[in-house]
Design a protein around this motif. Sequence first.
Motif, short mmCIF file in Angstrom:
data_model
loop_
_atom_site.label_atom_id
_atom_site.label_comp_id
_atom_site.label_asym_id
_atom_site.label_seq_id
_atom_site.Cartn_x
_atom_site.Cartn_y
_atom_site.Cartn_z
N ARG A 70 -25.44 -34.65 28.64
CA ARG A 70 -26.24 -34.26 29.81
C ARG A 70 -25.34 -33.67 30.89
O ARG A 70 -25.65 -32.65 31.50
CB ARG A 70 -27.00 -35.48 30.33
CG ARG A 70 -28.15 -35.13 31.29
CD ARG A 70 -28.85 -36.35 31.80
NE ARG A 70 -29.33 -37.23 30.73
CZ ARG A 70 -28.97 -38.49 30.59
NH1 ARG A 70 -28.13 -39.06 31.43
NH2 ARG A 70 -29.45 -39.21 29.59
N GLU A 71 -24.22 -34.36 31.13
CA GLU A 71 -23.27 -33.92 32.16
C GLU A 71 -22.76 -32.51 31.84
O GLU A 71 -22.68 -31.65 32.70
CB GLU A 71 -22.08 -34.88 32.16
CG GLU A 71 -21.56 -35.23 33.54
CD GLU A 71 -20.54 -36.35 33.44
OE1 GLU A 71 -19.36 -36.01 33.18
OE2 GLU A 71 -20.90 -37.53 33.59
N ARG A 72 -22.45 -32.33 30.58
CA ARG A 72 -21.87 -31.05 30.16
C ARG A 72 -22.86 -29.89 30.29
O ARG A 72 -22.52 -28.83 30.81
CB ARG A 72 -21.40 -31.18 28.71
CG ARG A 72 -20.68 -29.96 28.22
CD ARG A 72 -19.78 -30.28 27.08
NE ARG A 72 -19.55 -29.10 26.28
CZ ARG A 72 -18.98 -29.10 25.10
NH1 ARG A 72 -18.58 -30.24 24.57
NH2 ARG A 72 -18.80 -27.99 24.43
N ALA A 77 -25.21 -23.45 32.72
CA ALA A 77 -26.51 -22.92 32.26
C ALA A 77 -26.43 -22.39 30.83
O ALA A 77 -27.37 -22.55 30.05
CB ALA A 77 -26.98 -21.81 33.20
N GLY A 78 -25.29 -21.78 30.46
CA GLY A 78 -25.12 -21.25 29.11
C GLY A 78 -25.16 -22.36 28.07
O GLY A 78 -25.77 -22.22 27.01
N LEU A 83 -28.12 -25.74 23.95
CA LEU A 83 -28.73 -27.00 23.51
C LEU A 83 -30.24 -26.83 23.31
O LEU A 83 -30.80 -27.29 22.31
CB LEU A 83 -28.46 -28.11 24.53
CG LEU A 83 -29.06 -29.48 24.20
CD1 LEU A 83 -28.47 -30.05 22.91
CD2 LEU A 83 -28.85 -30.45 25.36
N GLU A 84 -30.88 -26.15 24.26
CA GLU A 84 -32.34 -25.94 24.17
C GLU A 84 -32.69 -25.09 22.95
O GLU A 84 -33.72 -25.32 22.31
CB GLU A 84 -32.85 -25.27 25.45
CG GLU A 84 -32.88 -26.23 26.63
CD GLU A 84 -33.19 -25.56 27.96
OE1 GLU A 84 -33.31 -24.30 27.99
OE2 GLU A 84 -33.31 -26.28 28.97
N ALA A 85 -31.83 -24.12 22.62
CA ALA A 85 -32.09 -23.25 21.45
C ALA A 85 -32.07 -24.07 20.15
O ALA A 85 -32.77 -23.73 19.19
CB ALA A 85 -31.06 -22.14 21.39
N ALA A 156 -32.30 -30.25 42.00
CA ALA A 156 -32.04 -28.82 42.22
C ALA A 156 -32.19 -28.01 40.94
O ALA A 156 -32.51 -26.82 40.98
CB ALA A 156 -30.64 -28.63 42.80
N ALA A 157 -31.99 -28.68 39.79
CA ALA A 157 -32.12 -27.98 38.49
C ALA A 157 -33.57 -27.92 38.03
O ALA A 157 -33.89 -27.22 37.06
CB ALA A 157 -31.27 -28.68 37.44
#
Length: 202
Positions: A70-72, A77-78, A83-85, A156-157
């Motif tokens: 999570r931290e990473r 954003a990249g 991860l989402e992909a 903020a994210a």
Amino acid sequence: MLRIGLTGGIGSGKSTVAALLATRGAPIIDTDEIAHRLTEPEQPVFDQIVHAFGQDILDTHRRIDRSKLRERVFENAGERQRLEAILHPRIREVVREKLDALHAPYCILVVPLLIESGFTDLVDRVMVVDVSEAVQIQRTAARSGMTEPEIRKIMAAQLSRAQRLQKADDVIDNNGDRKHLEKEVERLHHWYLSLAATVKKN
């Protein structure tokens, strides 16, 4: 079946609302739970994530250290998109399978970042659990022990409160006490039952 997407900012009380709707008979599909299962060792997604992010995201038991990961991805954003992909297509697949197997007037799909991650196409209506920023910070700090700057970084994210409310079809106000929340949940439960009955007739 009416499909309701339940979302809200950190500390808004999404899990509590989902639990209250479950006691009223609504089936709950939680994408966080699905993501946890998908990232267990022996799952194909586990291998893909480790391949993409390296061995240093594993803990001493060779499981994914979620806070490290999570931290990473939070700082980059990249990395988050990478991860989402990997995760999102598989989560969508599991959600669709679960939706197809359900038979109820309505069901709840709990997605913390429903709007941000583009999962709104899976639902008929968006329900936002709404609280003030002060309440978000207070509840998250009490629950997780995080500091205010850490909580604000997460906030903020996410979409702002105003942006979330703009996208909402239905809003649950969770700024009050438990009794107030129960009333809000009961109100929407009956509203969804009546909507589902209308949809069925048509």
